[in-house]
Design a protein around this motif. Sequence first.
Motif, PDB file in Angstrom:
ATOM      1  N   ASN A 107       0.799  -1.218   0.000  1.00  0.00           N
ATOM      2  CA  ASN A 107       0.000   0.000   0.000  1.00  0.00           C
ATOM      3  C   ASN A 107       0.835   1.272   0.000  1.00  0.00           C
ATOM      4  O   ASN A 107       0.511   2.246  -0.692  1.00  0.00           O
ATOM      5  CB  ASN A 107      -0.949   0.015   1.207  1.00  0.00           C
ATOM      6  CG  ASN A 107      -2.032  -1.038   1.090  1.00  0.00           C
ATOM      7  OD1 ASN A 107      -2.113  -1.727   0.085  1.00  0.00           O
ATOM      8  ND2 ASN A 107      -2.848  -1.166   2.119  1.00  0.00           N
TER       9      ASN A 107
ATOM     10  N   GLU B  27       0.306   3.803  -3.027  1.00  0.00           N
ATOM     11  CA  GLU B  27      -0.524   4.987  -2.801  1.00  0.00           C
ATOM     12  C   GLU B  27       0.009   6.226  -3.512  1.00  0.00           C
ATOM     13  O   GLU B  27      -0.735   7.183  -3.752  1.00  0.00           O
ATOM     14  CB  GLU B  27      -0.671   5.261  -1.303  1.00  0.00           C
ATOM     15  CG  GLU B  27       0.609   5.642  -0.599  1.00  0.00           C
ATOM     16  CD  GLU B  27       0.420   5.802   0.906  1.00  0.00           C
ATOM     17  OE1 GLU B  27       1.329   6.359   1.542  1.00  0.00           O
ATOM     18  OE2 GLU B  27      -0.627   5.379   1.433  1.00  0.00           O
ATOM     19  N   THR B  28       1.284   6.222  -3.871  1.00  0.00           N
ATOM     20  CA  THR B  28       1.850   7.373  -4.585  1.00  0.00           C
ATOM     21  C   THR B  28       1.707   7.247  -6.097  1.00  0.00           C
ATOM     22  O   THR B  28       2.084   8.164  -6.831  1.00  0.00           O
ATOM     23  CB  THR B  28       3.344   7.521  -4.248  1.00  0.00           C
ATOM     24  OG1 THR B  28       4.054   6.353  -4.702  1.00  0.00           O
ATOM     25  CG2 THR B  28       3.554   7.701  -2.754  1.00  0.00           C
TER      26      THR B  28
ATOM     27  N   GLU C  77      -4.129   6.467 -10.006  1.00  0.00           N
ATOM     28  CA  GLU C  77      -5.082   5.529 -10.577  1.00  0.00           C
ATOM     29  C   GLU C  77      -4.475   4.655 -11.670  1.00  0.00           C
ATOM     30  O   GLU C  77      -4.887   3.515 -11.859  1.00  0.00           O
ATOM     31  CB  GLU C  77      -6.270   6.309 -11.147  1.00  0.00           C
ATOM     32  CG  GLU C  77      -7.414   5.431 -11.630  1.00  0.00           C
ATOM     33  CD  GLU C  77      -8.579   6.246 -12.134  1.00  0.00           C
ATOM     34  OE1 GLU C  77      -9.424   5.682 -12.854  1.00  0.00           O
ATOM     35  OE2 GLU C  77      -8.662   7.442 -11.809  1.00  0.00           O
TER      36      GLU C  77
ATOM     37  N   ASN D 183      -3.081   0.060  -8.398  1.00  0.00           N
ATOM     38  CA  ASN D 183      -4.301   0.401  -7.674  1.00  0.00           C
ATOM     39  C   ASN D 183      -5.559   0.122  -8.479  1.00  0.00           C
ATOM     40  O   ASN D 183      -6.653   0.051  -7.926  1.00  0.00           O
ATOM     41  CB  ASN D 183      -4.276   1.887  -7.291  1.00  0.00           C
ATOM     42  CG  ASN D 183      -3.182   2.203  -6.289  1.00  0.00           C
ATOM     43  OD1 ASN D 183      -3.071   1.546  -5.260  1.00  0.00           O
ATOM     44  ND2 ASN D 183      -2.368   3.195  -6.590  1.00  0.00           N
TER      45      ASN D 183
END
Length: 717
Positions: free
Chosen positions: A106, A110-111, A114, A135
Motif C-alpha cells: 500500500n 498509494e503514490t 489511478e 491500484n
Amino acid sequence: MKKRLLILTLLFWNATSLLAESGYRLWMRYDLVINEEQRGEYINLLKNIAMKTPSASLRAASQELEQGLSGLLGRKIPVVVSGITAGSIVAGTPLSSTIIKGLKLNIRLETLGEEGYLLSSIVYQSKKVTVIAANSDIGVMYGVFHLLRLIQTNQSVSDLNITDQPRLKYRVLNHWDNLDRTVERGYAGFSLWNWHTLPGYVQQRYVDYARANASIGINGTVLTNVNANSLILTDEYLPKVAAIANVLRPYGIKVYLTARFSSPIELGKLKTADPLNEEVKKWWKDKTDEIYTYIPDFGGFLVKANSEGQPGPQSYGRSHADGANVLADALAPHKGIVMWRAFVYSNDKPEDRFKQAFNEFKPLDGQFRANVMVQVKNGPIDFQPREPFSPLFGAMPKTPLMMEFQITQEYLGQGTHLVYQAPLYKEVLDADTYTKGKGSTVAKVIDGSLDNHSISGMAGVANIGDDLNWTGHLFGQSNWYAFGRLAWNHELSSIAIADEWTRMTFTNDTRFVQTVKGIMMNSRENLVNYMTPLGLHHIMGWDHHYGPGPWIKDKPRADWTAFYYHKADRTAIGFDRTASGSNALSQYAPEVSSFYGDLKTCPPEYLLWFHRLPWTYQLKDGKSLWESLCQRYQFGAASMEGVQKDWNSIAGIIDQERFEQVKMLLAIQKEEVWWWHDACLAYFQSRSELPFPARITAPKKSLEFYENQVFHFVPGI
C-alpha cells in the motif's frame, strides 16, 4: 520427446522471424527471443501467470501477457488462479489478488495514482516471483505492457524494482475521420471506423487498435474530425459509437466526440445556437445526458469553433469561454471534459496570424469552467516542420492548456517521407517559456505542475488508417509510438524511444538498431533543410500542402499563401516579428522575446520566423543568407543518398517485405526532396536575382515548370 518438441518449436519461431510481414503487428510482434542466454533467463524467471481476472481489463491484461510471453519464450505459459511457484508472475490489485494484498504494498502503491504500477522481483514464501501491482485494473495492464517491453528489448528482469505513472491525465488521439470514411490529412487509407457495418459487426482491428494504444499509455480517442458533422450526435450513430466504446473500455480508453457548435439548430431545430440562450443550454444538457445512456464513461467533447468556417459562439457576440462553458456544464455531472481548440484566426483581421490565437484567448484566462482544457497547437501557425512554441504556453496560468501535436505528416512529406517526429515534439516540450522564471518549460505548463492544475493533457492528430500496416509508411508507426510514450512521460529522450521502437518493431540486432536509430534521429533535421531552412515556413502547396509552393499568392486568404510568410523580393526575405514589424515577439516572456529578437542570439533555425533580412546578411559562420539558404537546401537533398545507403546496408536482417517497402518509399522520397530543392531554389533565385554559390546543384527545370505542376486526387484533403 519434450526436448525434440522444444527444438522444433525454436526452429519454427526462427524460421518465421524472417517470413514476409505486413507490419500489422506494429511494435507488439512477440516473436521468439533470439538470444538463447537471455531467453534462458526469462524462462527460468517467468514460468506461469498467477492472476485472477474478475474484470474485462484484467482478462485482457492476462491474455496479453500469456500471448506475449508464449511468443517471446517459444513455449506455452500457463495461467493459474490459485497457488504460486518459483517463477510465478503475480499480477493484480489489492482487491483482485490476495497475494498482492498480502504483500502489503500500500505504501508504494498509494503514490502511483489511478494508472500507475510497480514491477518488482520479490521473494514470497521462499519463492522468487515477479509482481505486477497497481491500484486499478488498467494500471495492471500498463504494468503488463512494461514487462513485455523489457523482454522485447532484451533487458534483464531478474531484479526488478520499477514504479511508473503517467505525467499527464489525458493522453488522447484526435482522429480527423469523416463519416464517409475519408480522413482529412490522412495518408494511410480510409478511416478505421466502418460506420456502415457498426454496431453489428465489430472488427478485430478495433481490438488491436485498443491494444496498441494501451501498450503506450494512450487513454482516449476522439473518433471524428474537428471539422465536425452533427450526425455523430444522433441516435443513428450513437449506438455505433457505443459499440466502439465497448471494445476500447477494457483497455482503459475513453471515447470522445467532436461537437459541431451549430448542432442545436441542425439537430434540435432551434433558431439559435447562442450559448447563453436557455433553450440552447437545455438542448446541450439533454443531448449530453442521452450520450451517457449509450456510453456511461463517455469522455467529453472536442470543439473547433469560429475557425476556418466552423460555427462558434462569436457568431452570437459571445466568447470562446461562453461557448466552452455551456458544454462543460452539460458534461460536469458525468465528469466529462471539454477540449476547446485555440486554433483560431480571422481573414478579416490584418494582424499577423502568429498573434491571433494569443490575442483571442489570453484575455479569457480564468473564465473557463474547471473541466475545460484549451487545446493549443505546438506552434503559433500550423504544424510546420519547425516552429517556435506557441506563446499561449505559460500565458494562461488560470487555465489548463492541452498540447496538440500532429502525428500525421501534413507538412512533413505526407505519406512518402521517413520523418521521425520525436525530436520535434521534444524541442517544443523542453522549450523554456520563462513565464515563472528559468525552467518554466512547456512540458511543465501542460502537465499542470507549473500552475497547480489538477487536469492535464496531450493530444495527437492521428496518422492511422485502414492500410494493412496502419500508418502507410512503416516509420509512421514510430510517430504514433513516440507520441504515446511522451504523453506518458515527457522526460523520455527521442533516442531512447527510437531504440525501443526499433527493437520491438524489427529486431534487437545491434547493427540494425544502430543504423536505423541514426536514420531516424537525423530525419527531421534533414527534412527541415530540404523544405524550410533558416526559419522559412508554410511554403507548401496550396490547400493540399503536398510539395513545394513558395510562389503561391493572390488567394482568397492571404494567410493561406506562402508569400504572406516569406515576403521575398529582390532585397530581402522573412517575416519581421520584432518591435519594428508585427511585434509578435512581445507575446513571449522578455527573456524569450529578447533571445529571438536579437540577431546576435537568434538561432539560424528561427531566423526568418522573426526577422526580415537582406539576402546579403552575414550569418555567424561568415556565409551570406543567400549562400546559407542554398547550402541547406543542398545538404538536405543530398542527405537522402546516405539514408538509402544506410538502409541498403542492413538488407537481409529483417523480413524482405518490410525492407522492400521502406526501400521503395525512400526512392520516392529521394525524388521528392530534389523536387523541393529545385523548385525552391528556382523560385528564391528569381526573387534574389543572385547567382547560385559554388557546388550548388542548379534546378533541372525552369521555375515556370514547377509553378505549373497540377496534382489530382492528392490524399488527405
